[in-house]
Scaffold this motif. Structure first.
Motif, mmCIF file in Angstrom:
data_model
loop_
_atom_site.group_PDB
_atom_site.id
_atom_site.type_symbol
_atom_site.label_atom_id
_atom_site.label_comp_id
_atom_site.label_asym_id
_atom_site.label_seq_id
_atom_site.Cartn_x
_atom_site.Cartn_y
_atom_site.Cartn_z
ATOM 1 N N UNK A 88 -23.243 -11.552 -39.023
ATOM 2 C CA UNK A 88 -21.791 -11.675 -38.836
ATOM 3 C C UNK A 88 -21.334 -10.898 -37.607
ATOM 4 N N UNK A 89 -21.943 -9.733 -37.353
ATOM 5 C CA UNK A 89 -21.544 -8.947 -36.177
ATOM 6 C C UNK A 89 -21.851 -9.712 -34.885
ATOM 7 N N UNK A 90 -22.983 -10.390 -34.845
ATOM 8 C CA UNK A 90 -23.319 -11.185 -33.659
ATOM 9 C C UNK A 90 -22.338 -12.338 -33.481
ATOM 10 N N UNK A 91 -21.997 -13.005 -34.582
ATOM 11 C CA UNK A 91 -21.037 -14.108 -34.512
ATOM 12 C C UNK A 91 -19.666 -13.624 -34.052
ATOM 13 N N UNK A 92 -19.229 -12.490 -34.587
ATOM 14 C CA UNK A 92 -17.917 -11.950 -34.199
ATOM 15 C C UNK A 92 -17.901 -11.570 -32.720
ATOM 16 N N UNK A 93 -19.028 -11.004 -32.235
ATOM 17 C CA UNK A 93 -19.082 -10.608 -30.830
ATOM 18 C C UNK A 93 -18.989 -11.819 -29.908
ATOM 19 N N UNK A 94 -19.520 -12.979 -30.357
ATOM 20 C CA UNK A 94 -19.499 -14.184 -29.532
ATOM 21 C C UNK A 94 -18.182 -14.927 -29.617
ATOM 22 N N UNK A 95 -17.643 -15.060 -30.838
ATOM 23 C CA UNK A 95 -16.487 -15.931 -31.049
ATOM 24 C C UNK A 95 -15.170 -15.184 -31.216
ATOM 25 N N UNK A 96 -15.229 -13.875 -31.393
ATOM 26 C CA UNK A 96 -13.992 -13.152 -31.664
ATOM 27 C C UNK A 96 -13.548 -13.416 -33.088
ATOM 28 N N UNK A 97 -12.455 -14.128 -33.243
ATOM 29 C CA UNK A 97 -11.950 -14.486 -34.572
ATOM 30 C C UNK A 97 -12.764 -15.672 -35.102
ATOM 31 N N UNK A 116 -34.579 -15.393 -34.721
ATOM 32 C CA UNK A 116 -33.228 -15.634 -35.222
ATOM 33 C C UNK A 116 -33.266 -16.450 -36.491
ATOM 34 N N UNK A 117 -32.111 -16.664 -37.096
ATOM 35 C CA UNK A 117 -32.038 -17.494 -38.286
ATOM 36 C C UNK A 117 -30.887 -18.474 -38.168
ATOM 37 N N UNK A 118 -30.959 -19.526 -38.981
ATOM 38 C CA UNK A 118 -30.065 -20.669 -38.828
ATOM 39 C C UNK A 118 -29.105 -20.754 -40.003
ATOM 40 N N UNK A 132 -27.915 -21.188 -34.678
ATOM 41 C CA UNK A 132 -29.122 -20.373 -34.606
ATOM 42 C C UNK A 132 -28.721 -19.047 -33.986
ATOM 43 N N UNK A 133 -28.782 -17.994 -34.790
ATOM 44 C CA UNK A 133 -28.239 -16.692 -34.399
ATOM 45 C C UNK A 133 -29.383 -15.704 -34.180
ATOM 46 N N UNK A 134 -29.419 -15.105 -33.000
ATOM 47 C CA UNK A 134 -30.467 -14.138 -32.691
ATOM 48 C C UNK A 134 -30.259 -12.863 -33.508
ATOM 49 N N UNK A 135 -31.359 -12.287 -33.969
ATOM 50 C CA UNK A 135 -31.263 -11.057 -34.739
ATOM 51 C C UNK A 135 -30.668 -9.944 -33.882
ATOM 52 N N UNK A 136 -29.704 -9.207 -34.396
ATOM 53 C CA UNK A 136 -29.048 -8.162 -33.602
ATOM 54 C C UNK A 136 -30.021 -7.065 -33.195
ATOM 55 N N UNK A 215 -25.470 -16.603 -25.156
ATOM 56 C CA UNK A 215 -26.796 -16.060 -24.881
ATOM 57 C C UNK A 215 -27.570 -15.789 -26.164
ATOM 58 N N UNK A 216 -26.852 -15.475 -27.257
ATOM 59 C CA UNK A 216 -27.523 -15.127 -28.514
ATOM 60 C C UNK A 216 -27.214 -16.102 -29.647
ATOM 61 N N UNK A 217 -26.508 -17.185 -29.333
ATOM 62 C CA UNK A 217 -26.179 -18.185 -30.352
ATOM 63 C C UNK A 217 -26.406 -19.574 -29.777
ATOM 64 N N UNK A 218 -27.165 -20.385 -30.514
ATOM 65 C CA UNK A 218 -27.381 -21.788 -30.153
ATOM 66 C C UNK A 218 -26.709 -22.644 -31.211
ATOM 67 N N UNK A 219 -25.739 -23.440 -30.794
ATOM 68 C CA UNK A 219 -25.022 -24.321 -31.715
ATOM 69 C C UNK A 219 -25.457 -25.757 -31.495
ATOM 70 N N UNK A 220 -25.747 -26.467 -32.599
ATOM 71 C CA UNK A 220 -26.202 -27.855 -32.540
ATOM 72 C C UNK A 220 -25.535 -28.658 -33.642
ATOM 73 N N UNK A 221 -25.458 -29.970 -33.426
ATOM 74 C CA UNK A 221 -25.018 -30.839 -34.511
ATOM 75 C C UNK A 221 -26.084 -30.814 -35.605
#
Length: 414
Positions: A88-97, A116-118, A132-136, A215-221
């Motif tokens: 969640x910390x990685x996601x928050x750092x990338x997307x903000x809210x 990372x994990x998906x 796909x979120x890279x491990x912090x 850089x640390x998040x890969x988003x895919x359909x």
């Protein structure tokens, strides 16, 4: 403090592995399954380079004790997930809210890997995607982990793996992991492969979503699929269709585009509901120069001709001959073991007699690697093709490799 804890745990796992190998070398018995369970638990929690190495070694079906290989293969599909709070910390750092971008993000991952994990998510527009979120902190511990890993890899000599091969594997692994830290590069690979292979109707590559990538998040359909390892009970027609698609794609990759998907563990492949082959991970793609491919095809030509002297010459061309080379009898036995897969007509990759002979021959080939020391890029190409071969074995493929290979030999002048 946390980094020192990782080092102690890696050294502890190395000590346990070394003890098991030593007992075996001294003629004793080792509980390979218990060792595999301990490595699975420790590495799936530590993640990073050591877990990646174990995933690679699990593809060496011809090297490890079966019980150990089976446990390590679980790292490709059942690794312990990282707690949601760190992700969640990685996601928050990338997307903000986060709630502004996504209606929801599943806190339980449906896949965990070495880097990372998906997690599945639903955007505010109602589209299901995967993140796909890279491990912090992985970028901070990577180099320290690699130092410890190089020490642990010395244990491979007790499996009669030549030091030159261990050194080449380490350099390959280090370069691959450093490259995999940037998920933007993988997003670019996904986009390139989707465009390149759009004409292959039976191949599915998820679409990257650049607006949601970092850089640390890969988003895919999201593309649903049944993992390759779970397809043993699937209908034969489905497995043959997947095998044919895999072989067609690999051929085009190599001989038309000069690249190769270099992470062939079974967790990266699946079948969708329509029976099409899905490729989930393109974090490792390597270039294959035409001259390198041509040299390897000349080695294949010599092997199919059972010409031991020509096989030795081809290895020398690849940079693989040192000293006297391997015994000519070993070349001939290798040729005899490989020949059935390239006989005219469809050949059964599920025929245990073929890969049992290859497994039996493998230790002698590895022992000869003290004199046959191909450069790192040749070893990487060989290991990757070996991994794809075992995926065809798992599918029980029946392919006419004679018809496939002959035009390719002529194409590169082999």
């Amino acid at each position: 403090m946390r980094e020192r804890g990782r080092t102690r745990r890696l050294l502890g796992l190395g000590t346990r592995t070394g003890s098991a190998l030593l007992r075996t070398r001294l003629g004793g018995q080792s509980d390979w399954r218990a060792l595999g369970e301990a490595l699975f638990e420790g590495l799936s929690e530590l993640k990073g380079p050591a877990m990646k190495l174990a995933q690679i070694m699990a593809q060496w079906d011809d090297l490890l004790p079966p019980e150990l290989a089976e446990e390590l293969s679980r790292l490709q599909r059942q690794a312990t997930p990282m707690p949601w709070e760190g992700i969640r910390r990685t996601l928050d750092a990338e997307y903000g809210d986060l709630e502004r971008v996504f209606e929801r993000v599943e806190t339980t991952p449906f896949a965990s890997a070495s880097m990372g994990q998906v997690h599945r998510a639903v955007t505010r527009d109602g589209e299901t995607v995967v993140l796909k979120v890279q491990y912090p902190g992985l970028d901070r511990v990577l180099e320290d982990d690699l130092v410890q890993l190089r020490r642990l890899m010395r244990l491979g000599r007790w499996l009669r793996v030549p030091q030159a091969r261990l050194d080449a594997l380490f350099e390959e692994l280090a370069a691959s992991l450093r490259g995999e830290l940037d998920y933007r590069a993988e997003a670019e690979s996904l986009a390139r492969y989707r465009a390149r292979y759009a004409h292959l109707d039976d191949l599915v590559i998820p679409e990257p979503l650049p607006a949601l990538c970092g850089a640390r998040i890969l988003a895919m359909r999201y593309v649903a699929g049944t993992p390759l390892r779970e397809l043993e009970g699937a209908e034969d027609a489905v497995r043959q269709r997947l095998a044919t698609t895999l072989a067609d794609w690999l051929t085009e990759e190599l001989f038309t585009h000069g690249e190769l998907h270099a992470d062939p563990h079974a967790g990266n492949f699946a079948a969708d509901e329509a029976g099409r082959l899905v490729i989930y991970d393109l974090g490792a793609v390597i270039p294959v120069p035409r001259e390198r491919l041509a040299a390897m095809m000349r080695l294949l030509r010599a092997t199919l001709d059972a010409d031991a002297m020509a096989m030795d010459a081809a290895l020398r061309e690849l940079g693989g001959r040192q000293g006297e080379g391997a015994p000519l009898a070993l070349y001939r036995e290798s040729a005899e073991a490989v020949a059935p897969l390239f006989a005219p007509g469809p050949q059964d990759f599920g025929d245990v007699r073929v890969h049992r002979r290859l497994r039996d021959l493998s230790p002698r080939v590895w022992a000869a690697m003290d004199r046959l020391q191909p450069p790192a890029d040749t070893l990487l190409l060989s290991r990757t093709l070996n991994g794809h071969y075992w995926n065809l074995v798992r599918l029980g493929a029946r392919l006419d490799m004679h018809a496939r290979v002959r035009p390719l030999l002529a194409r590169v002048g082999a």
